[in-house]
Motif scaffolding. Structure first.
Motif, short mmCIF file in Angstrom:
data_model
loop_
_atom_site.label_atom_id
_atom_site.label_comp_id
_atom_site.label_asym_id
_atom_site.label_seq_id
_atom_site.Cartn_x
_atom_site.Cartn_y
_atom_site.Cartn_z
N MET A 1 65.53 29.62 6.62
CA MET A 1 65.68 29.13 5.22
C MET A 1 66.42 29.85 4.50
N SER A 2 66.89 29.46 3.27
CA SER A 2 67.66 30.19 2.42
C SER A 2 66.89 31.15 1.47
N ALA A 3 67.24 32.01 0.76
CA ALA A 3 66.22 32.76 -0.08
C ALA A 3 65.77 32.40 -1.17
N THR A 4 66.04 31.21 -1.59
CA THR A 4 65.75 30.45 -2.68
C THR A 4 65.18 29.12 -2.62
N ALA A 5 64.44 28.63 -3.23
CA ALA A 5 63.89 27.37 -3.11
C ALA A 5 65.04 26.22 -3.18
N PHE A 43 59.15 17.13 0.35
CA PHE A 43 58.10 18.05 -0.63
C PHE A 43 57.59 19.15 0.24
N CYS A 44 57.17 19.03 1.64
CA CYS A 44 56.51 19.92 2.30
C CYS A 44 57.65 21.19 2.49
N ARG A 45 58.91 20.83 2.81
CA ARG A 45 59.85 21.87 2.89
C ARG A 45 60.09 22.69 1.58
N SER A 46 60.13 21.97 0.49
CA SER A 46 60.34 22.56 -0.91
C SER A 46 59.32 23.36 -1.10
N VAL A 47 57.85 23.13 -0.78
CA VAL A 47 56.84 24.12 -1.34
C VAL A 47 56.74 25.17 -0.36
N ASP A 48 57.15 24.99 1.17
CA ASP A 48 57.25 26.03 2.05
C ASP A 48 58.17 27.21 1.72
N ASP A 49 59.39 26.61 1.11
CA ASP A 49 60.43 27.53 0.76
C ASP A 49 59.85 28.51 -0.22
N ASP A 52 57.73 31.05 1.12
CA ASP A 52 58.34 32.00 1.99
C ASP A 52 59.47 32.93 1.33
N ASP A 53 60.17 32.31 0.46
CA ASP A 53 61.09 32.70 -0.07
C ASP A 53 61.61 32.63 -1.69
N GLY A 54 60.29 32.47 -2.28
CA GLY A 54 60.44 32.05 -3.41
C GLY A 54 60.55 33.27 -4.61
N GLY A 55 60.79 34.47 -4.20
CA GLY A 55 60.77 35.55 -5.00
C GLY A 55 59.48 36.40 -5.04
N ALA A 56 59.27 37.10 -6.28
CA ALA A 56 57.87 37.95 -6.09
C ALA A 56 56.74 37.06 -6.09
N ARG A 57 55.54 37.88 -5.79
CA ARG A 57 54.34 37.04 -5.57
C ARG A 57 54.00 36.05 -6.82
#
Length: 280
Positions: A1-5, A43-49, A52-57
């Motif tokens: 998946m991409s590095a951003t949501a 919805f599930c894919r968006s929150v999963d992104d 996994d790849d949404g930046g700093a914790r």
């Protein structure tokens, strides 16, 4: 998946990858149920992104909190644009707010820390949130009876997630994650596993075989529940169980000795599953 949501404008139209087991299963549903499943998938894919790849914790945690607030607003009758596609399915199929929140909580488990050799209790909670909660939403859309639907979601969610864990152990290790349970490593003498020490341990196969046996038990329970319910209400569940069982069989047959090649069931086997379970 991409590095951003996924941008908000795309979330409502996100579709599973063509050719995937999920895509095939959902395509066979009646239109209203299919579109409802696509909305849940988006919805599930968006929150999963985000996880996994949404930046700093702290950024990921804040964005997941916004998703929680959006779900609450949806059930209060004031949905934000990115959850508005869920409004119809929620009303039509009686989808439960807690199941959406459980999915977010599951993604938060990945967002707040890299999971490494969780306890069996923690692993089961993780599987319930990221997989069985999705199943609870799905079985209502499929039209299954309540009691058996919840049981199916419980077993099938765990079967599919444990299959994913076994299939993806090397990819997860590259992210600093290890979802195989602590107790099974301790039983073979590895008291404090790390992703690297676990995957190079000489008795890794015993750990993976134990997890595979648990997944197979959940598949057996899944098929038992499917067998006593109508084929029309269990079509998608049958396709998913059939396809993912092939993935589990493939990784078990490949074994656990490094280097572990990425496995995928043969196209003919997947076509066989589609033909066997895709026709009511």
């Amino acid at each position: 998946m991409s590095a951003t949501a996924i941008p908000a404008a795309a979330e409502a139209t996100a579709l599973p990858a063509a050719g995937s087991s999920f895509y095939t299963a959902m395509r066979l549903l009646p239109p209203e149920r299919r579109e409802a499943m696509y909305a849940v998938y988006a919805f599930c894919r968006s929150v999963d992104d985000v996880a996994d790849d949404g930046g700093a914790r702290e950024v990921r945690a804040a964005e997941l909190d916004r998703w929680r607030a959006d779900i609450d607003a949806l059930y209060a009758g004031n949905p934000a644009p990115r959850v508005e596609p869920l409004a119809g399915p929620v009303k039509q199929f009686g989808l439960k707010r807690q199941d959406f929140q459980d999915v977010i909580d599951g993604m938060a488990m990945d967002a707040v820390e890299d999971i490494v050799a969780p306890s069996e209790q923690k692993l089961d909670l993780y599987c319930d949130r990221v997989a069985s909660a999705v199943g609870r939403l799905s079985v209502r859309i499929f039209g299954m009876p309540e009691e058996d639907g919840i049981k199916l979601a419980w077993h099938q969610g765990r079967a599919l997630q444990l299959t994913n864990i076994l299939r993806d152990i090397d990819e997860d290790a590259e992210r600093g994650r290890l979802y195989l349970p602590l107790e099974k490593f301790q039983a073979v003498g590895l008291k404090h596993p790390t992703p690297q020490s676990a995957l190079t341990h000489p008795r890794l196969a015993e750990v993976c075989a134990g997890v595979a046996a648990e997944a197979q038990a959940h598949y057996r329970a899944t098929w038992e529940i499917i067998g006593r319910n109508s084929r029309s209400a269990t079509k998608a569940a049958r396709l998913m169980a059939g396809a993912y069982s092939l993935y589990l069989d493939a990784v078990v047959k490949r074994g656990w000795q490094a280097p572990r090649a990425r496995v995928k069931p043969g196209k003919l086997s997947l076509i066989g599953v589609a033909l066997r379970h895709g026709i009511v």
